[in-house]
Design a protein around this motif. Structure first.
Motif, PDB file in Angstrom:
ATOM      1  N   GLY A 119       0.822  -1.218   0.000  1.00  0.00           N
ATOM      2  CA  GLY A 119       0.000   0.000   0.000  1.00  0.00           C
ATOM      3  C   GLY A 119       0.849   1.259   0.000  1.00  0.00           C
ATOM      4  N   ASP A 120       1.955   1.237   0.759  1.00  0.00           N
ATOM      5  CA  ASP A 120       2.869   2.383   0.769  1.00  0.00           C
ATOM      6  C   ASP A 120       3.458   2.611  -0.618  1.00  0.00           C
ATOM      7  OD1 ASP A 120       2.590   2.644   3.584  1.00  0.00           O
ATOM      8  OD2 ASP A 120       4.267   1.263   3.927  1.00  0.00           O
ATOM      9  N   LEU A 121       3.830   1.511  -1.279  1.00  0.00           N
ATOM     10  CA  LEU A 121       4.430   1.609  -2.608  1.00  0.00           C
ATOM     11  C   LEU A 121       3.430   2.120  -3.631  1.00  0.00           C
ATOM     12  CD1 LEU A 121       6.474  -1.724  -2.688  1.00  0.00           C
ATOM     13  CD2 LEU A 121       7.240   0.547  -1.972  1.00  0.00           C
ATOM     14  N   VAL A 122       2.221   1.606  -3.597  1.00  0.00           N
ATOM     15  CA  VAL A 122       1.187   2.035  -4.541  1.00  0.00           C
ATOM     16  C   VAL A 122       0.859   3.513  -4.328  1.00  0.00           C
ATOM     17  CG1 VAL A 122      -1.239   1.745  -5.189  1.00  0.00           C
ATOM     18  CG2 VAL A 122       0.225  -0.261  -4.897  1.00  0.00           C
ATOM     19  N   LYS A 123       0.729   3.920  -3.085  1.00  0.00           N
ATOM     20  CA  LYS A 123       0.447   5.328  -2.775  1.00  0.00           C
ATOM     21  C   LYS A 123       1.541   6.226  -3.340  1.00  0.00           C
ATOM     22  CE  LYS A 123       0.007   8.517   1.055  1.00  0.00           C
ATOM     23  NZ  LYS A 123       0.562   8.797   2.356  1.00  0.00           N
ATOM     24  N   THR A 124       2.787   5.815  -3.159  1.00  0.00           N
ATOM     25  CA  THR A 124       3.913   6.590  -3.664  1.00  0.00           C
ATOM     26  C   THR A 124       3.892   6.693  -5.186  1.00  0.00           C
ATOM     27  OG1 THR A 124       5.274   5.986  -1.768  1.00  0.00           O
ATOM     28  CG2 THR A 124       6.448   6.693  -3.742  1.00  0.00           C
ATOM     29  N   ARG A 125       3.622   5.576  -5.852  1.00  0.00           N
ATOM     30  CA  ARG A 125       3.579   5.581  -7.322  1.00  0.00           C
ATOM     31  C   ARG A 125       2.441   6.460  -7.833  1.00  0.00           C
ATOM     32  NH1 ARG A 125       6.101   5.938 -10.755  1.00  0.00           N
ATOM     33  NH2 ARG A 125       5.384   4.518 -12.338  1.00  0.00           N
ATOM     34  N   ILE A 126       1.289   6.414  -7.183  1.00  0.00           N
ATOM     35  CA  ILE A 126       0.153   7.255  -7.596  1.00  0.00           C
ATOM     36  C   ILE A 126       0.511   8.726  -7.446  1.00  0.00           C
ATOM     37  CG2 ILE A 126      -2.184   7.980  -6.966  1.00  0.00           C
ATOM     38  CD1 ILE A 126      -2.747   4.976  -6.368  1.00  0.00           C
ATOM     39  N   GLU A 127       1.102   9.103  -6.308  1.00  0.00           N
ATOM     40  CA  GLU A 127       1.497  10.496  -6.084  1.00  0.00           C
ATOM     41  C   GLU A 127       2.523  10.942  -7.123  1.00  0.00           C
ATOM     42  OE1 GLU A 127       2.835  10.418  -2.038  1.00  0.00           O
ATOM     43  OE2 GLU A 127       0.787  10.528  -1.234  1.00  0.00           O
ATOM     44  N   GLU A 128       3.471  10.066  -7.425  1.00  0.00           N
ATOM     45  CA  GLU A 128       4.499  10.365  -8.413  1.00  0.00           C
ATOM     46  C   GLU A 128       3.872  10.575  -9.801  1.00  0.00           C
ATOM     47  OE1 GLU A 128       7.467   7.207  -9.417  1.00  0.00           O
ATOM     48  OE2 GLU A 128       8.784   8.500  -8.233  1.00  0.00           O
ATOM     49  N   THR A 129       2.942   9.728 -10.175  1.00  0.00           N
ATOM     50  CA  THR A 129       2.258   9.825 -11.468  1.00  0.00           C
ATOM     51  C   THR A 129       1.442  11.109 -11.551  1.00  0.00           C
ATOM     52  OG1 THR A 129       2.181   7.419 -11.647  1.00  0.00           O
ATOM     53  CG2 THR A 129       0.632   8.650 -13.007  1.00  0.00           C
ATOM     54  N   MET A 130       0.786  11.464 -10.455  1.00  0.00           N
ATOM     55  CA  MET A 130      -0.009  12.704 -10.443  1.00  0.00           C
ATOM     56  C   MET A 130       0.890  13.934 -10.584  1.00  0.00           C
ATOM     57  SD  MET A 130      -2.965  11.725  -7.693  1.00  0.00           S
ATOM     58  CE  MET A 130      -3.920  13.205  -7.948  1.00  0.00           C
ATOM     59  N   ARG A 131       2.051  13.919  -9.929  1.00  0.00           N
ATOM     60  CA  ARG A 131       2.996  15.036 -10.059  1.00  0.00           C
ATOM     61  C   ARG A 131       3.487  15.157 -11.508  1.00  0.00           C
ATOM     62  NH1 ARG A 131       4.849  13.308  -5.044  1.00  0.00           N
ATOM     63  NH2 ARG A 131       6.513  12.101  -5.999  1.00  0.00           N
ATOM     64  N   GLU A 132       3.799  14.018 -12.114  1.00  0.00           N
ATOM     65  CA  GLU A 132       4.254  14.033 -13.512  1.00  0.00           C
ATOM     66  C   GLU A 132       3.162  14.575 -14.442  1.00  0.00           C
ATOM     67  OE1 GLU A 132       5.445  10.013 -14.288  1.00  0.00           O
ATOM     68  OE2 GLU A 132       7.262  10.193 -13.090  1.00  0.00           O
ATOM     69  N   ALA A 133       1.934  14.151 -14.231  1.00  0.00           N
ATOM     70  CA  ALA A 133       0.818  14.621 -15.054  1.00  0.00           C
ATOM     71  C   ALA A 133       0.634  16.124 -14.897  1.00  0.00           C
ATOM     72  CB  ALA A 133      -0.462  13.872 -14.695  1.00  0.00           C
ATOM     73  N   GLU A 134       0.731  16.624 -13.685  1.00  0.00           N
ATOM     74  CA  GLU A 134       0.581  18.061 -13.437  1.00  0.00           C
ATOM     75  C   GLU A 134       1.707  18.839 -14.107  1.00  0.00           C
ATOM     76  OE1 GLU A 134      -0.983  21.586 -12.493  1.00  0.00           O
ATOM     77  OE2 GLU A 134      -1.981  19.648 -12.302  1.00  0.00           O
ATOM     78  N   SER A 135       2.913  18.313 -14.052  1.00  0.00           N
ATOM     79  CA  SER A 135       4.045  18.974 -14.718  1.00  0.00           C
ATOM     80  C   SER A 135       3.825  19.042 -16.219  1.00  0.00           C
ATOM     81  CB  SER A 135       5.351  18.216 -14.426  1.00  0.00           C
ATOM     82  OG  SER A 135       5.693  18.337 -13.078  1.00  0.00           O
ATOM     83  N   LEU A 136       3.311  17.968 -16.799  1.00  0.00           N
ATOM     84  CA  LEU A 136       3.021  17.965 -18.236  1.00  0.00           C
ATOM     85  C   LEU A 136       1.938  18.975 -18.584  1.00  0.00           C
ATOM     86  CD1 LEU A 136       3.180  14.141 -19.081  1.00  0.00           C
ATOM     87  CD2 LEU A 136       4.721  15.947 -19.883  1.00  0.00           C
ATOM     88  N   ARG A 137       0.899  19.051 -17.745  1.00  0.00           N
ATOM     89  CA  ARG A 137      -0.172  20.032 -17.988  1.00  0.00           C
ATOM     90  C   ARG A 137       0.388  21.455 -17.966  1.00  0.00           C
ATOM     91  NH1 ARG A 137      -2.716  17.383 -14.005  1.00  0.00           N
ATOM     92  NH2 ARG A 137      -3.999  15.690 -14.668  1.00  0.00           N
ATOM     93  N   GLU A 138       1.245  21.743 -16.976  1.00  0.00           N
ATOM     94  CA  GLU A 138       1.849  23.080 -16.872  1.00  0.00           C
ATOM     95  C   GLU A 138       2.731  23.375 -18.072  1.00  0.00           C
ATOM     96  OE1 GLU A 138       3.887  23.372 -13.140  1.00  0.00           O
ATOM     97  OE2 GLU A 138       2.051  23.108 -11.966  1.00  0.00           O
ATOM     98  N   TYR A 139       3.481  22.371 -18.512  1.00  0.00           N
ATOM     99  CA  TYR A 139       4.360  22.529 -19.666  1.00  0.00           C
ATOM    100  C   TYR A 139       3.557  22.852 -20.921  1.00  0.00           C
ATOM    101  CZ  TYR A 139       7.694  21.372 -23.335  1.00  0.00           C
ATOM    102  OH  TYR A 139       8.479  21.416 -24.458  1.00  0.00           O
ATOM    103  N   ILE A 140       2.483  22.107 -21.117  1.00  0.00           N
ATOM    104  CA  ILE A 140       1.620  22.299 -22.290  1.00  0.00           C
ATOM    105  C   ILE A 140       0.949  23.678 -22.238  1.00  0.00           C
ATOM    106  CG2 ILE A 140      -0.493  21.492 -23.424  1.00  0.00           C
ATOM    107  CD1 ILE A 140       0.443  18.612 -22.639  1.00  0.00           C
ATOM    108  N   ALA A 141       0.487  24.063 -21.043  1.00  0.00           N
ATOM    109  CA  ALA A 141      -0.231  25.334 -20.894  1.00  0.00           C
ATOM    110  C   ALA A 141       0.700  26.528 -21.161  1.00  0.00           C
ATOM    111  CB  ALA A 141      -0.826  25.434 -19.503  1.00  0.00           C
ATOM    112  N   THR A 142       1.974  26.390 -20.838  1.00  0.00           N
ATOM    113  CA  THR A 142       2.891  27.512 -21.044  1.00  0.00           C
ATOM    114  C   THR A 142       3.562  27.483 -22.411  1.00  0.00           C
ATOM    115  OG1 THR A 142       4.739  26.310 -20.023  1.00  0.00           O
ATOM    116  CG2 THR A 142       3.402  27.719 -18.587  1.00  0.00           C
ATOM    117  N   GLY A 143       3.358  26.380 -23.158  1.00  0.00           N
ATOM    118  CA  GLY A 143       4.038  26.202 -24.451  1.00  0.00           C
ATOM    119  C   GLY A 143       3.378  26.816 -25.608  1.00  0.00           C
TER     120      GLY A 143
END
Length: 143
Positions: A119-143
């Motif tokens: 559960g700790d590992l899955v939680k970490t991977r989900i948080e990591e994936t959400m951070r990556e998705a948010e970074s991509l959204r910000e990149y696209i929005a500023t591009g």
């Protein structure tokens, strides 16, 4: 991401029980602390095994309620897979999936320093994936 990052977030508390404690005491500890496994310590205070909810169920299935009065040492898993703080989340997820276990003690320099669950590992991977998705959204929005 490494196991040390998980321990930074969740903490390093180790819930343990002595190998000579009864299965009933262990089951009560699991229920009271709302955890799926407990570290079992030998007479020397060192890691002797791990007892999971599954181990408790198997014991009661095999011996009925009589198992509850017997020592944890008779039901714990003795051959424990451990990890280090340097192990990666992805590598540990693969290890746990292939080994079909949900809890891994973390050992550094021969000393128990924590425990991580699937559960700790899955939680970490989900948080990591959400951070990556948010970074991509910000990149696209500023591009």
């Amino acid at each position: 991401m490494q196991v040390r990052h998980i321990l930074l977030d969740k903490g390093r508390e180790i819930i343990a029980i002595n190998a000579d404690a009864t299965l009933s005491e262990a089951a009560s500890l699991l229920a009271r602390r709302r955890i799926g496994a407990v570290i079992v310590l030998g007479e020397d205070g060192m890691l002797a095994g791990i007892l999971s909810e599954r181990d408790v169920v198997r014991a009661i299935s095999a011996e009925s309620v009589a198992a509850l009065a017997r020592p944890v040492s008779g039901f714990m898993t003795r051959e424990i897979t451990t990890c280090s703080e340097d192990d990666t989340v992805d590598g540990l997820m693969e290890l746990m999936t292939n080994g079909r276990f949900r809890h891994v003690p973390v050992v550094t320099n021969g000393r128990l320093v924590g425990i991580v669950s699937i559960g700790d590992l899955v939680k970490t991977r989900i948080e990591e994936t959400m951070r990556e998705a948010e970074s991509l959204r910000e990149y696209i929005a500023t591009g």
